[in-house]
Scaffold this active site. Structure first.
Site, PDB file in Angstrom:
ATOM      1  N   GLY A  46       8.277  -1.731  -8.393  1.00 40.00           N
ATOM      2  CA  GLY A  46       8.744  -1.014  -7.211  1.00 40.00           C
ATOM      3  C   GLY A  46       9.028  -1.985  -6.086  1.00 40.00           C
ATOM      4  O   GLY A  46       8.447  -3.081  -6.026  1.00 40.00           O
ATOM      5  N   GLN A  51      10.264  -4.754   2.376  1.00 41.67           N
ATOM      6  CA  GLN A  51       9.830  -6.015   1.766  1.00 41.67           C
ATOM      7  C   GLN A  51      10.931  -7.065   1.721  1.00 41.67           C
ATOM      8  O   GLN A  51      10.651  -8.239   1.537  1.00 41.67           O
ATOM      9  CB  GLN A  51       9.318  -5.757   0.339  1.00 41.67           C
ATOM     10  CG  GLN A  51       8.058  -4.916   0.306  1.00 41.67           C
ATOM     11  CD  GLN A  51       7.653  -4.617  -1.127  1.00 41.67           C
ATOM     12  OE1 GLN A  51       8.088  -3.639  -1.709  1.00 41.67           O
ATOM     13  NE2 GLN A  51       6.840  -5.470  -1.723  1.00 41.67           N
ATOM     14  N   CYS A  91       1.164  -6.118  -5.509  1.00 43.14           N
ATOM     15  CA  CYS A  91       2.358  -5.944  -4.678  1.00 43.14           C
ATOM     16  C   CYS A  91       3.148  -7.242  -4.672  1.00 43.14           C
ATOM     17  O   CYS A  91       2.556  -8.315  -4.575  1.00 43.14           O
ATOM     18  CB  CYS A  91       1.919  -5.589  -3.258  1.00 43.14           C
ATOM     19  SG  CYS A  91       3.278  -5.395  -2.098  1.00 43.14           S
ATOM     20  N   LEU A  92       4.468  -7.129  -4.774  1.00 39.46           N
ATOM     21  CA  LEU A  92       5.300  -8.335  -4.775  1.00 39.46           C
ATOM     22  C   LEU A  92       5.185  -9.089  -3.453  1.00 39.46           C
ATOM     23  O   LEU A  92       5.475 -10.278  -3.390  1.00 39.46           O
ATOM     24  CB  LEU A  92       6.764  -7.973  -5.049  1.00 39.46           C
ATOM     25  CG  LEU A  92       7.038  -7.423  -6.458  1.00 39.46           C
ATOM     26  CD1 LEU A  92       8.504  -7.042  -6.600  1.00 39.46           C
ATOM     27  CD2 LEU A  92       6.636  -8.426  -7.520  1.00 39.46           C
ATOM     28  N   HIS A 133       2.596   3.923  -2.875  1.00 38.40           N
ATOM     29  CA  HIS A 133       2.537   2.513  -2.471  1.00 38.40           C
ATOM     30  C   HIS A 133       3.831   2.105  -1.753  1.00 38.40           C
ATOM     31  O   HIS A 133       3.791   1.486  -0.691  1.00 38.40           O
ATOM     32  CB  HIS A 133       2.297   1.663  -3.732  1.00 38.40           C
ATOM     33  CG  HIS A 133       2.296   0.188  -3.511  1.00 38.40           C
ATOM     34  ND1 HIS A 133       1.195  -0.602  -3.734  1.00 38.40           N
ATOM     35  CD2 HIS A 133       3.272  -0.658  -3.092  1.00 38.40           C
ATOM     36  CE1 HIS A 133       1.495  -1.862  -3.448  1.00 38.40           C
ATOM     37  NE2 HIS A 133       2.757  -1.923  -3.071  1.00 38.40           N
ATOM     38  N   GLU A 134       4.972   2.483  -2.335  1.00 38.40           N
ATOM     39  CA  GLU A 134       6.257   2.087  -1.741  1.00 38.40           C
ATOM     40  C   GLU A 134       6.517   2.827  -0.428  1.00 38.40           C
ATOM     41  O   GLU A 134       7.048   2.254   0.525  1.00 38.40           O
ATOM     42  CB  GLU A 134       7.410   2.332  -2.723  1.00 38.40           C
ATOM     43  CG  GLU A 134       7.322   1.571  -4.043  1.00 38.40           C
ATOM     44  CD  GLU A 134       7.034   0.091  -3.889  1.00 38.40           C
ATOM     45  OE1 GLU A 134       7.423  -0.502  -2.873  1.00 38.40           O
ATOM     46  OE2 GLU A 134       6.388  -0.477  -4.792  1.00 38.40           O
ATOM     47  N   HIS A 137       4.932   1.135   2.418  1.00 40.82           N
ATOM     48  CA  HIS A 137       5.698  -0.010   2.955  1.00 40.82           C
ATOM     49  C   HIS A 137       6.649   0.456   4.062  1.00 40.82           C
ATOM     50  O   HIS A 137       6.833  -0.242   5.057  1.00 40.82           O
ATOM     51  CB  HIS A 137       6.519  -0.675   1.848  1.00 40.82           C
ATOM     52  CG  HIS A 137       5.743  -1.644   1.010  1.00 40.82           C
ATOM     53  ND1 HIS A 137       5.103  -2.746   1.520  1.00 40.82           N
ATOM     54  CD2 HIS A 137       5.518  -1.681  -0.329  1.00 40.82           C
ATOM     55  CE1 HIS A 137       4.522  -3.427   0.541  1.00 40.82           C
ATOM     56  NE2 HIS A 137       4.758  -2.792  -0.598  1.00 40.82           N
TER      57      HIS A 137
HETATM   58 NI    NI Z   1       4.146  -3.405  -2.498  1.00 46.35          NI
END
Ligand code: NI
Length: 167
Positions: A46, A51, A91-92, A133-134, A137
């Site tokens: 995701g 991000q 998380c990226l 989660h997304e 963000h």
């Molecule tokens: Ni994330």
């Protein structure tokens, strides 16, 4: 298509609240395609526009093994949620860090698709977690925010050091 640079925690730009998308046009579809490519290359399941330093309500998700079930959410809102589950998240934007977060077990999300048409999706399990989660963000929140102050401090220090060494 292009790979986009992913911001790393504790970059303050990750704490930005995203604006609603006002028009679904080719530029937005291009951004969604670039975000998908960036997510697949990472690899991740995701990615939120926040991000990649684009502060609009746009999220891409693909939790499939084969990486062939891309879902794009424009202006997503969770309209219903139920249950509770604990699971490990990463998380990226927080590379190499995994920890346990409590989320709703099921969510219903309402969003626009790439065609500009509204849709609703009922999700559970990993997909439900990923959606929550997304969407966090987009509010300027990362999963680290749910951890203890002590853990947050440790993660911040570790990532600042890591990014200094790899930049
Ligand atoms: Ni994330």
């Amino acid at each position: 298509m292009a790979l986009l640079k992913i911001l790393h925690y504790p970059d303050p730009r990750l704490m930005t609240r995203a604006y609603a998308v006002t028009v679904v046009d080719d530029a937005l579809r291009q951004l969604a395609a670039d975000m998908a490519e960036t997510m697949y290359a990472a690899p991740g399941i995701g990615l939120a526009a926040t991000q990649v330093d684009r502060h609009i309500r746009l999220v891409v998700i693909d939790i499939s093994e084969e990486k062939n079930q891309l879902r794009v959410f424009i202006n997503p809102e969770i309209v219903q949620q139920a249950g509770e589950r604990e699971g490990e998240e990463g998380c990226l934007s927080v590379p190499g860090i995994y920890d346990t977060v409590t989320r709703a077990e099921q969510v219903t999300v309402r969003a626009l698709g790439l065609d500009g048409q509204p849709f609703e999706l009922a999700a559970e399990g990993l997909l439900a977690v990923c959606i929550q989660h997304e969407l966090d963000h987009l509010q300027g929140r990362v999963f680290v925010d749910y951890l203890s102050r002590m853990k947050q401090g440790r993660i911040r220090k570790k990532l600042l050091k890591h990014d200094r060494e790899t930049m």
